[in-house]
Design an enzyme around this catalytic site. Sequence first.
Site, PDB file in Angstrom:
ATOM      1  N   LYS A   1      -5.757   0.743  -2.606  1.00 22.69           N
ATOM      2  CA  LYS A   1      -3.961   2.076  -2.509  1.00 22.69           C
ATOM      3  C   LYS A   1      -4.041   3.305  -3.318  1.00 22.69           C
ATOM      4  O   LYS A   1      -5.295   3.579  -4.042  1.00 22.69           O
ATOM      5  CB  LYS A   1      -3.056   0.960  -4.444  1.00 22.69           C
TER       6      LYS A   1
ATOM      7  N   SER B   1       5.831  -0.636  -5.159  1.00 19.36           N
ATOM      8  CA  SER B   1       5.327   0.157  -4.590  1.00 19.36           C
ATOM      9  C   SER B   1       3.667  -0.189  -3.550  1.00 19.36           C
ATOM     10  O   SER B   1       2.772   1.570  -2.670  1.00 19.36           O
ATOM     11  CB  SER B   1       4.928   1.300  -5.238  1.00 19.36           C
TER      12      SER B   1
ATOM     13  N   SER C   1       5.430  -4.190  -8.946  1.00 16.26           N
ATOM     14  CA  SER C   1       4.895  -3.506  -7.670  1.00 16.26           C
ATOM     15  C   SER C   1       3.610  -3.801  -6.971  1.00 16.26           C
ATOM     16  O   SER C   1       3.358  -3.361  -5.260  1.00 16.26           O
ATOM     17  CB  SER C   1       4.716  -2.064  -7.846  1.00 16.26           C
TER      18      SER C   1
END
Length: 457
Positions: free
Chosen positions: A69, A147, A171
């Site tokens: 990520k 996210s 997230s």
Amino acid sequence: MLAAYASKDLSPVEVTEAMLSRIERVNPIINAFHYVQADTALDAARASESRWANGKPQGLLDGVPTAIKDVLMMKGLPIYRGSAANNAEELGPAESNAPCVERLIEHGAIILGKTTMCDHGMLASGYSSQFGTTRNPWNTSRNCGGSSSGSAAAVAAGIGPVTIGTDIVGSIRNPASFCGLTGHKPSYGRVPCYPQTSPSVCAGPIARDVTDAALLLNVLCLPDARDVSALKYEDVDYTAKLDGSLRGLRIGVLGGLGFGAPLQNAVRERFSAAVDVFAAAGAELVELTPPFDANDADCAERFYQVRSLAELEQLPPGIQARSPVINAWTEAARSYTAAMHYEDYLGTQALRQRLLEVINGFDFLILPTMPVLPYAADNPGLDDGDTFAPWSNTFPFNLTQQPAISVPCGWVENNLPVGLQIVGQRYDDVGVLCAARSFEIASGLPIRPIPEELDLS
């Protein structure tokens, strides 16, 4: 995949080449990756292939393709945090790897590249001012959540079986729910994080099923001295703990927590069917009254607005505007005083206390991960414009630091998945994973094949 490597039915090079080919074909549609390191991945795959040929695999994930990520440090690469306000040339590259990235490398995983995320990690959406829209592989007109948007979209699209998400308000669980995956938010401190920026943030696995999530957690929770808030390491094989039963468990059932977006009928129907699975498997179910009122989440939203504003205000005013959604969301916080912020902090602690009281006497709580189906792909939040309401069923369990997992509990029209959230007592990651695996078996829901031809409607 690991079994196929051991039997030599597959090689890490073949798999990595297939993953890179898949990225080339589907990433222009879903936008899950913002950076691909093909040469580095193939070099790592060749080294893995050699180790398997010699019968000496390196760790638990040797040759397994994955991705990192954007928010996680990866040596030599910049971090944008999804925001066009963060200029890579000014930020410079990361000087070291995040703990979980280091663990993946030590265990032989093949890192394909870095995935997208929403602005500043505060939107339950694939919207990003830096990367553009990341789309849901099951229906590209719909949101993939955030996210950890690119991380979830990549796994759902068949680009690797597991990835790492991070979770400060939901997230990991939000994109797992929207993308039909399993996403586990561990107990706070279970997975070492560095730099550690909040008593709510966690890193954890996103996978296609509970067993793979447990395997990845075995790697991620290994100790790292850089995180001074980490829990004492426990030598637990989470995959070996998945045998269990739902019979006799006492479970509190919540349709919601009392604030945030109303529960949509389609989600209610799938959640009700999931509750029936627990009942049929012999669990004792107790319907609970939502513990909060409609405005109780306001203090938390303001608290997180200040957090994001503090990040934005490190930049010149003109540059802050490059992240328009977060810039507008934090505008009200510019007039808050330190005393007001501390009052909101105390408000979040009151939420924490009340929610911990709710689980007293229960093994687990269950509730919908998301009260709504995936909204329009380009939206930063709900279709009505509310950007914080999507977190209503997830953020409180970051405050309480409890382990919580989202697992698929069905599909509805337009190829949209619904997620079930199972929340455990503090530190009971073993119990949460075991309950999730037991539900996975008892529900009989198949793991859907990856979408070969992505929906372009």
